[in-house]
Design a protein around this motif. Structure first.
Motif, short mmCIF file in Angstrom:
data_model
loop_
_atom_site.label_atom_id
_atom_site.label_comp_id
_atom_site.label_asym_id
_atom_site.label_seq_id
_atom_site.Cartn_x
_atom_site.Cartn_y
_atom_site.Cartn_z
N LEU A 126 0.83 -1.20 0.00
CA LEU A 126 0.00 0.00 0.00
C LEU A 126 0.87 1.26 0.00
O LEU A 126 0.60 2.22 -0.73
CB LEU A 126 -0.94 -0.01 1.22
N PHE A 127 1.95 1.24 0.78
CA PHE A 127 2.87 2.37 0.84
C PHE A 127 3.53 2.60 -0.52
O PHE A 127 3.56 3.73 -1.03
CB PHE A 127 3.94 2.13 1.92
N VAL A 128 4.03 1.54 -1.14
CA VAL A 128 4.69 1.67 -2.45
C VAL A 128 3.69 2.15 -3.50
O VAL A 128 4.00 3.05 -4.30
CB VAL A 128 5.35 0.33 -2.87
N ASP A 129 2.49 1.60 -3.50
CA ASP A 129 1.46 2.04 -4.45
C ASP A 129 1.13 3.51 -4.25
O ASP A 129 0.97 4.26 -5.22
CB ASP A 129 0.19 1.19 -4.30
N THR A 130 1.03 3.93 -3.00
CA THR A 130 0.73 5.33 -2.69
C THR A 130 1.86 6.23 -3.17
O THR A 130 1.62 7.31 -3.73
CB THR A 130 0.48 5.52 -1.18
N LEU A 131 3.11 5.80 -2.96
CA LEU A 131 4.25 6.58 -3.46
C LEU A 131 4.18 6.72 -4.98
O LEU A 131 4.46 7.79 -5.52
CB LEU A 131 5.58 5.90 -3.09
N GLN A 132 3.81 5.65 -5.66
CA GLN A 132 3.74 5.67 -7.12
C GLN A 132 2.68 6.64 -7.64
O GLN A 132 2.79 7.16 -8.74
CB GLN A 132 3.48 4.27 -7.67
N GLU A 133 1.64 6.89 -6.83
CA GLU A 133 0.58 7.82 -7.23
C GLU A 133 1.01 9.28 -7.10
O GLU A 133 0.36 10.16 -7.66
CB GLU A 133 -0.66 7.58 -6.36
N MET A 134 2.07 9.55 -6.37
CA MET A 134 2.51 10.93 -6.15
C MET A 134 3.20 11.47 -7.40
O MET A 134 3.77 10.70 -8.17
CB MET A 134 3.52 10.99 -4.99
N PRO A 135 3.19 12.79 -7.55
CA PRO A 135 4.00 13.39 -8.61
C PRO A 135 5.49 13.02 -8.40
O PRO A 135 5.94 12.86 -7.26
CB PRO A 135 3.78 14.90 -8.44
N GLU A 136 6.21 12.89 -9.50
CA GLU A 136 7.59 12.39 -9.44
C GLU A 136 8.49 13.20 -8.50
O GLU A 136 9.21 12.64 -7.68
CB GLU A 136 8.21 12.35 -10.84
N ARG A 137 8.46 14.53 -8.60
CA ARG A 137 9.33 15.35 -7.76
C ARG A 137 8.97 15.18 -6.29
O ARG A 137 9.84 15.05 -5.43
CB ARG A 137 9.25 16.83 -8.17
N GLN A 138 7.69 15.16 -5.99
CA GLN A 138 7.23 14.98 -4.61
C GLN A 138 7.69 13.62 -4.06
O GLN A 138 8.19 13.53 -2.94
CB GLN A 138 5.71 15.09 -4.56
N ARG A 139 7.53 12.58 -4.87
CA ARG A 139 7.95 11.24 -4.48
C ARG A 139 9.47 11.21 -4.24
O ARG A 139 9.95 10.67 -3.24
CB ARG A 139 7.57 10.23 -5.56
N THR A 140 10.22 11.83 -5.12
CA THR A 140 11.68 11.87 -4.99
C THR A 140 12.09 12.56 -3.69
O THR A 140 12.96 12.08 -2.97
CB THR A 140 12.31 12.59 -6.20
N ILE A 141 11.43 13.66 -3.39
CA ILE A 141 11.75 14.41 -2.17
C ILE A 141 11.41 13.57 -0.93
O ILE A 141 12.21 13.51 0.01
CB ILE A 141 11.01 15.77 -2.16
N ILE A 142 10.28 12.90 -0.93
CA ILE A 142 9.90 12.05 0.21
C ILE A 142 10.93 10.92 0.40
O ILE A 142 11.40 10.66 1.51
CB ILE A 142 8.48 11.45 0.02
N VAL A 143 11.30 10.27 -0.70
CA VAL A 143 12.26 9.16 -0.62
C VAL A 143 13.62 9.66 -0.14
O VAL A 143 14.24 9.06 0.74
CB VAL A 143 12.37 8.43 -1.98
N LEU A 144 14.10 10.77 -0.70
CA LEU A 144 15.39 11.30 -0.29
C LEU A 144 15.40 11.72 1.19
O LEU A 144 16.36 11.49 1.90
CB LEU A 144 15.80 12.49 -1.17
N SER A 145 14.30 12.30 1.63
CA SER A 145 14.23 12.78 3.01
C SER A 145 14.02 11.65 4.01
O SER A 145 14.77 11.51 4.97
CB SER A 145 13.10 13.79 3.13
N ARG A 146 12.99 10.84 3.79
CA ARG A 146 12.58 9.86 4.79
C ARG A 146 13.30 8.53 4.70
O ARG A 146 13.43 7.84 5.69
CB ARG A 146 11.07 9.62 4.72
N ILE A 147 13.74 8.16 3.52
CA ILE A 147 14.40 6.86 3.37
C ILE A 147 15.91 7.02 3.28
O ILE A 147 16.66 6.33 3.96
CB ILE A 147 13.83 6.10 2.14
N GLU A 148 16.37 7.97 2.45
CA GLU A 148 17.80 8.19 2.29
C GLU A 148 18.37 9.13 3.35
O GLU A 148 19.58 9.31 3.44
CB GLU A 148 18.10 8.74 0.89
#
Length: 182
Positions: A126-148
């Motif tokens: 569900l988390f991955v699917d939700t990430l995929q629904e986000m705009p690319e830049r927003q998704r990139t920022i979330i991944v860089l901030s929260r995961i990386e």
């Protein structure tokens, strides 16, 4: 008035000593009292020796150890600070649930049931699917901030955008995730 390192009876006795010798004398003089102090304030008896070592190591690391005016106050204040720090860390650690004992030693309970595994996999999907629904830049920022674990400034530099835009996208992205995953 407090005890000074340079004037402490049995520590300096008029002759210059190395920092190691002075600290060794302080360990002899205050070690038991600091141990009792920690125990009275709820320290785990198994950790008291480690905590005492940490206290005296902090003293050795100081380059100005010979200028401390109240060495006794410094030692007990450091002991209290270390006790508080360890208590805070303990609050952030998960509590291990134990089950039946084997010869008096508690056995850890493995709470990873098939249901828990299935639930975890479903939430991850569900988390991955939700990430995929986000705009690319927003998704990139979330991944860089929260995961990386990049800072906002690092993300802004990497993506070539302003810090305020990173913060705005982060806010909107987290709001989106919260709405979808709640």
């Amino acid at each position: 008035m407090g005890t000074t390192l340079h004037g402490s009876p049995g520590v300096m006795d008029g002759e210059p000593q190395s920092t190691d010798d002075a600290v060794s004398a302080l360990v002899d003089r205050y070690g038991r009292a600091i141990g009792s102090f920690l125990l009275r304030r709820g320290a785990d008896p198994c950790e008291v020796e480690d905590m005492k070592q940490e206290i005296f190591a902090a003293l050795v690391r100081r380059s100005d150890v010979h200028t401390i005016d109240n060495i006794e106050g410094y030692l007990f204040r450091t002991a209290n600070n270390i006790l508080v720090d360890r208590s805070r860390r303990a609050l952030r650690r998960p509590v291990l649930v134990t089950g039946e004992t084997f010869d008096g030693i508690p056995a850890a309970v493995d709470e990873i049931s098939p249901e828990r595994i299935a639930l975890g996999r479903e939430r991850y999907r569900l988390f991955v699917d939700t990430l995929q629904e986000m705009p690319e830049r927003q998704r990139t920022i979330i991944v860089l901030s929260r995961i990386e674990e990049f800072s906002g400034r690092e993300i802004a530099l990497q993506l070539g955008i302003s810090l305020s835009l990173v913060e705005k996208e982060m806010h909107n992205g987290l709001k989106f995730l919260k709405a979808r995953l709640s």
